[in-house]
Design a protein around this motif. Structure first.
Motif, mmCIF file in Angstrom:
data_model
loop_
_atom_site.group_PDB
_atom_site.id
_atom_site.type_symbol
_atom_site.label_atom_id
_atom_site.label_comp_id
_atom_site.label_asym_id
_atom_site.label_seq_id
_atom_site.Cartn_x
_atom_site.Cartn_y
_atom_site.Cartn_z
ATOM 1 N N TYR A 165 2.911 -6.227 -2.588
ATOM 2 C CA TYR A 165 2.173 -5.400 -1.635
ATOM 3 C C TYR A 165 3.006 -4.293 -0.989
ATOM 4 C CZ TYR A 165 -1.499 -8.918 -2.005
ATOM 5 O OH TYR A 165 -2.469 -9.759 -2.479
ATOM 6 N N LEU A 166 4.204 -4.614 -0.534
ATOM 7 C CA LEU A 166 5.006 -3.627 0.192
ATOM 8 C C LEU A 166 5.762 -2.678 -0.730
ATOM 9 C CD1 LEU A 166 6.457 -5.839 3.080
ATOM 10 C CD2 LEU A 166 4.455 -4.342 3.138
ATOM 11 N N GLU A 424 4.918 1.054 8.949
ATOM 12 C CA GLU A 424 4.392 2.257 8.294
ATOM 13 C C GLU A 424 3.900 1.943 6.886
ATOM 14 O OE1 GLU A 424 3.776 5.272 9.549
ATOM 15 O OE2 GLU A 424 4.373 4.413 11.494
ATOM 16 N N LEU A 425 4.607 1.084 6.161
ATOM 17 C CA LEU A 425 4.149 0.674 4.834
ATOM 18 C C LEU A 425 2.803 -0.034 4.921
ATOM 19 C CD1 LEU A 425 7.469 -0.690 3.258
ATOM 20 C CD2 LEU A 425 6.203 1.336 2.512
ATOM 21 N N ARG A 426 2.655 -0.894 5.916
ATOM 22 C CA ARG A 426 1.395 -1.615 6.077
ATOM 23 C C ARG A 426 0.253 -0.658 6.434
ATOM 24 N NH1 ARG A 426 5.089 -5.874 7.120
ATOM 25 N NH2 ARG A 426 5.803 -4.967 9.085
ATOM 26 N N HIS A 428 0.045 2.409 5.471
ATOM 27 C CA HIS A 428 -0.257 3.117 4.225
ATOM 28 C C HIS A 428 -1.144 2.267 3.314
ATOM 29 C CE1 HIS A 428 0.172 5.724 0.799
ATOM 30 N NE2 HIS A 428 0.870 4.838 0.101
ATOM 31 N N ILE A 429 -0.830 0.990 3.208
ATOM 32 C CA ILE A 429 -1.655 0.085 2.396
ATOM 33 C C ILE A 429 -3.074 0.028 2.952
ATOM 34 C CG2 ILE A 429 -1.946 -2.288 1.583
ATOM 35 C CD1 ILE A 429 1.133 -2.571 1.884
ATOM 36 N N THR A 500 -1.233 -1.873 -3.408
ATOM 37 C CA THR A 500 0.116 -1.955 -2.859
ATOM 38 C C THR A 500 0.556 -0.609 -2.317
ATOM 39 O OG1 THR A 500 1.442 -1.298 -4.783
ATOM 40 C CG2 THR A 500 0.586 -3.563 -4.775
ATOM 41 N N ALA A 501 1.661 -0.625 -1.573
ATOM 42 C CA ALA A 501 2.218 0.609 -1.021
ATOM 43 C C ALA A 501 2.682 1.560 -2.106
ATOM 44 C CB ALA A 501 3.382 0.276 -0.086
#
Length: 529
Positions: A165-166, A424-426, A428-429, A500-501
């Motif tokens: 995911y990340l 920030e990655l989360r 974006h997802i 995923t990211a």
């Protein structure tokens, strides 16, 4: 009350069902007698040696409720019936089978080739082979990977089947840290953990304790090994395992091992608090009850009703919640808000719902192979005594340890996840998932998604329909995970997309466009409304 079961490894058939065994046990015509069907169940249990047989075996017993057969067990039994009696069971109609009596009526119906939404002429025995042969997303070898673009047999496809995911499987900082740790520790610390562990383990376990807010954690190689080791370890003849009917198969297999040791098992309806409470009431006199659930269900992205269950078991001193949060850990975190839709920190459902493992009687299991792209998993320990007990599990002592690269990547990934970069990655997802789900619904298809979580199942319908839909997506270069019978109801087959990211807006839009073609060419695909 404990249900009475026969304990012999090979069962005396006459004592179980009162059959006259002097004649043939095979059906002499197309009609099967009730006693013959019950006898075939006894033969099934003896063959696989993992099911115990009630003293009072009769046609009105429920396969799930009374016999604790999960969906895979039931399919295996139907396969056994097909082989024993030389017949073909319509997979479509088999989804209505609840009891032996239902099954008897089904197999005695006139056999026809109209599967009414299934695959004409294909019984359960041949269904899995049909899917593997006809659905192009099964069993592919990847030749190249560039981000989430793959090359398979010379064909470029967009990857919506990955659960990294990340996007940490592609992070250069993690590559560099792995190389450094490999120089120090070699590729694999090949000691049994009962003998020695590199300091990488201690650092990782301490970090995980802080991330989820638990006193101690113990790292295993996989979530499956945790279930296979710990569930039998806590089992006694006065222990009941209450499983959500959609609990992951690895939980169910761990419970099967506990069941073989004499424990009890039963299912409750998916996320149904009333059904769960009824079962808890019936189990008040038992020493221990473990409520076994997924944290985030892997086909729908829906959370378990964990806060409500925590509140419920305050009235049941013998109850503990055992939760497998393989898909929630690393994504869900503290205080979800408009600014941070999945919350902050990625500490999983424990942080999302502010759950304390001691106060709330929870054993929390999570994996590192999803969000953190690392071979590893962990279980929380509420005190030193529980830590010592979990460290005696056969799958902890006797399985190989995690490779150095995974210990290293998990540690570095957790550090990134805990920083503002992880949040920030989360975000974006979340934005990618929202774009996808909104687009699919605008196309006119059903996209199952809770809170725009990046596990999205697009409902297609029958086996025949999902086969055609999968072929269309493959032609358009989309790799997904087919969710088909027996992991999904036969009339509600789905295409599961994981986002995923590392996916891109372009890839999201291409997937939506491909699904628009599915809508036009596969008319049985359900419309969103």
């Amino acid at each position: 009350m404990k249900e009475e079961y026969l304990s012999e490894e090979v069962v005396d058939l006459e004592r179980v069902v009162g059959l006259d065994l002097n004649g043939s046990t095979k059906a002499k015509s197309n009609t099967i007698e009730g006693e013959q069907l019950l006898e075939s169940y006894v033969g099934f249990c003896n063959k696989y040696k993992k099911k115990r047989i009630p003293q009072n075996l009769h046609l009105d017993l429920q396969l799930s409720g009374d016999l604790a057969l999960d969906s895979i067990d039931q399919v295996e039994f139907l396969l056994h019936v097909e082989k024993t009696f030389g017949l073909s069971i319509d997979p479509d109609k088999s989804t209505n089978v609840r009891s032996f009596r239902d099954l008897l009526e089904l197999v005695n119906e006139t056999q026809d080739t109209d599967a009414k939404g299934g695959v004409p002429g294909v019984g359960i025995t041949d269904l899995q082979r049909h899917l593997i042969e006809e659905v192009p997303q099964f069993y592919n070898e990847v030749d190249e990977q560039h981000g989430r673009t793959l090359k398979i047999k010379g064909k470029e496809v967009y990857d919506f089947a990955s659960a990294n995911y990340l996007g940490l499987d592609l992070d250069e900082r993690i590559f560099a840290k792995i190389e450094k740790d490999l120089r120090k520790w070699g590729t694999h610390p090949s000691w049994s953990r009962a003998i020695a562990s590199p300091e990488l383990y201690t650092k990782l376990e301490n970090t995980l304790s802080e991330v989820v807010g638990a006193p101690r954690v113990l790292v295993y190689p996989t979530v499956t090994l945790i279930h296979m080791g710990i569930l039998p370890l806590v089992a006694t003849p006065d222990t009941l395992f209450l499983m959500d009917e959609r609990a992951h198969k690895s939980i169910q297999e761990g419970v099967d091992l506990a069941y073989a040791k004499g424990a009890l098992k039963k299912f409750f309806k998916h996320n149904d608090l009333e059904d769960l409470q009824r079962e808890l009431e019936n189990a008040r006199d038992l020493d221990a009850v473990y409520i076994c659930i997924d944290g985030v269900y892997s086909m729908t992205g829906v959370d378990a009703k964990l806060p409500e269950m925590v509140e419920m078991i305050r009235d049941y001193p013998n109850a503990t919640i055992y939760v497998d949060d393989a898909h929630g850990f690393g994504l869900w975190g503290s205080n979800p808000s408009e600014e941070n839709p999945y919350g902050t920190g990625g500490g999983g459902l424990l942080r999302k719902y502010n759950i304390d493992v001691n106060r709330d009687k929870v054993i929390y299991v999570a994996g590192l192979s999803k969000a953190f792209s690392s071979l590893g998993a962990f279980v929380t320990c509420r005190n030193d005594a529980e830590l010592e007990m979990f460290a005696t599990a056969a799958t902890f002592i006797n399985s190989g340890p995690c490779p150095t690269a995974s210990l290293s990547s998990a540690q570095t990934g957790l550090e990134i996840s805990q920083s503002s970069e992880g949040d920030e990655l989360r975000k974006h997802i979340f934005e990618l998932t929202k774009r996808f789900v909104t687009g699919v619904r605008e196309v006119g298809l059903v996209a199952e998604s809770s809170d725009f979580y990046p596990l999205v199942s697009v409902e297609i319908g029958t086996i025949a329909a999902v086969t055609e839909a999968a072929k269309i997506l493959w032609e358009k270069g989309i790799l997904i995970t087919p969710a088909v019978y027996p992991n999904a109801p036969i009339k509600r087959s789905m295409l599961r997309f994981t986002i995923t990211a590392a996916n891109t807006v372009e890839e999201i839009d291409n997937a939506i466009n491909a699904l628009e073609i599915v809508r036009d060419l596969v008319p049985s695909a359900p419309y969103y409304y």
